[in-house]
Design a protein around this motif. Structure first.
Motif, short mmCIF file in Angstrom:
data_model
loop_
_atom_site.label_atom_id
_atom_site.label_comp_id
_atom_site.label_asym_id
_atom_site.label_seq_id
_atom_site.Cartn_x
_atom_site.Cartn_y
_atom_site.Cartn_z
N GLN A 118 29.07 -30.69 23.53
CA GLN A 118 29.44 -31.60 22.22
C GLN A 118 29.15 -32.90 22.71
OE1 GLN A 118 32.99 -30.29 20.48
NE2 GLN A 118 32.66 -28.27 20.84
N ALA A 119 29.82 -33.48 23.86
CA ALA A 119 29.74 -35.07 24.26
C ALA A 119 28.26 -35.26 24.37
CB ALA A 119 30.57 -34.99 25.53
N LYS A 120 27.58 -34.51 24.98
CA LYS A 120 26.06 -34.77 25.41
C LYS A 120 25.30 -34.71 23.99
CE LYS A 120 25.39 -34.04 30.00
NZ LYS A 120 24.28 -33.94 31.10
N ARG A 123 25.76 -38.21 22.21
CA ARG A 123 25.17 -39.39 22.53
C ARG A 123 23.87 -39.33 22.14
NH1 ARG A 123 23.13 -40.94 28.66
NH2 ARG A 123 22.57 -43.03 27.94
N ARG A 163 34.81 -31.47 18.45
CA ARG A 163 34.99 -32.96 18.56
C ARG A 163 34.88 -33.63 17.06
NH1 ARG A 163 33.58 -35.81 23.57
NH2 ARG A 163 33.68 -37.44 22.52
#
Length: 325
Positions: A118-120, A123, A163
């Motif tokens: 999710q974080a990647k 970005r 997120r």
């Protein structure tokens, strides 16, 4: 894909409104979030957006986030450099983001992404750049992302399971695809479409009786278009003669577990006879409980039943089933 063709060929007023909205947003590169139950036609909508966009001649890549192990999904999406991990190709490999440059990437079952991915993905959506696993450089991308899910992402955000910042990046345009029970005007056309499909596939000329069409048009199809297709195929291959009228075959398909003395409650309509929807709910409960009894975990039961882990957990909550191991 037969379901895609069927969705466009016989769409009723509800699905037509979805496609009208999809056509409007197709001209822009904005990220789209498609929400709806399993089997409603989310992939049909995503494909429709791509084919009606300026990127129509560029790649359209579909990734099911629940079907690829988490350990492989990162390298599958972002690619990897030489020596990034044991077993990696000597020359490295581009990921699906790179291979879909200038095109459209559909991330199906987006709710299944791990926090790391999710974080990647956040970005990528923010900066439009990717970095391969084990890499030290970034590459700019011109790519449209469409995400789809059978879970309400806003609820997952409030539960801390998705997120919030990624949700708002995905939620630029939200398209909600209604379930088939809210699009019942499409059912007769879908039944006819799949009968024609199987007549061509099997080289026969069967047809459904008007009474069976009327009966099936009243059913709620918790599995939506995918379930309708499977019911038609089952009736087709199991019914003798050219005229399919349902009969015992239909009763077996939709009510095989009713009254199996398993101890689970059978919900009855006021008339004393279970409706088709009630019959299917009872069958679903029994199938889940049987899978739980014969497997070592909920995840293993989900694999046996052919659904994702989170889908099974959601069904268990809805039906009040607990895993008492």
């Amino acid at each position: 894909m037969a379901m895609e063709a069927a969705g466009l060929a016989v769409c009723g007023e509800g699905f037509r409104k979805v496609l009208e909205e999809a056509r409007r947003v197709a001209q822009y590169p904005s990220t789209v979030l498609i929400e709806g139950e399993t089997g409603v036609g989310k992939e049909v909508v995503a494909d429709f957006i791509h084919r009606n966009s300026p990127r129509a001649k560029m790649p359209f890549t579909k990734v099911n986030c629940a079907s690829i192990p988490e350990s492989l999904l990162e390298s599958e999406l972002f690619g990897y450099e030489r020596g990034a991990f044991t077993g990696a190709k000597r020359e490295g490999s581009p990921g699906l983001f790179e291979l879909t440059d200038k095109g459209t990437l559909l991330l199906d079952e987006i709710a299944e992404l791990s926090p790391l991915l999710q974080a990647k993905l956040l970005r990528v959506l923010q900066d439009r750049v990717i970095r391969r696993v084990g890499g030290s450089w970034t590459r700019s991308l011109d790519i449209r992302v469409i995400a789809s899910t059978n879970q309400p992402l806003r609820d997952l955000v409030s539960q801390g399971r998705f997120r919030a910042d990624l949700f708002y990046r995905l939620h630029v345009v939200r398209i909600a695809v209604p379930p088939l029970r809210e699009r019942k005007d499409e059912i007769p056309g879908l039944l006819a479409y799949y009968m024609d499909h199987f007549n061509r596939e099997f080289g026969q000329s069967k047809q459904m009786s008007p009474g069976l069409v009327q009966q099936l048009s009243q059913y709620d199809y918790p599995g939506n278009v995918r379930e309708l297709r499977n019911i038609v195929e089952s009736l087709y291959v199991r019914s003798p003669g050219r005229l399919i009228d349902g009969g015992p075959v239909l009763a077996e398909i939709l009510g095989s577990w009713v009254g199996d003395n398993s101890g689970a409650p059978v919900f009855m309509s006021p008339g004393g006879v279970p409706t088709l929807a009630e019959t299917v709910a009872g069958a679903e409960r029994r199938a889940i409980e049987r899978a739980l009894r014969h497997t070592s975990s909920v995840r293993a039961a989900a694999a046996v039943l052919g659904v994702s882990h989170t889908t099974l957990l959601r069904k268990m909550r809805r039906l009040g089933i607990t895993d008492a191991r």
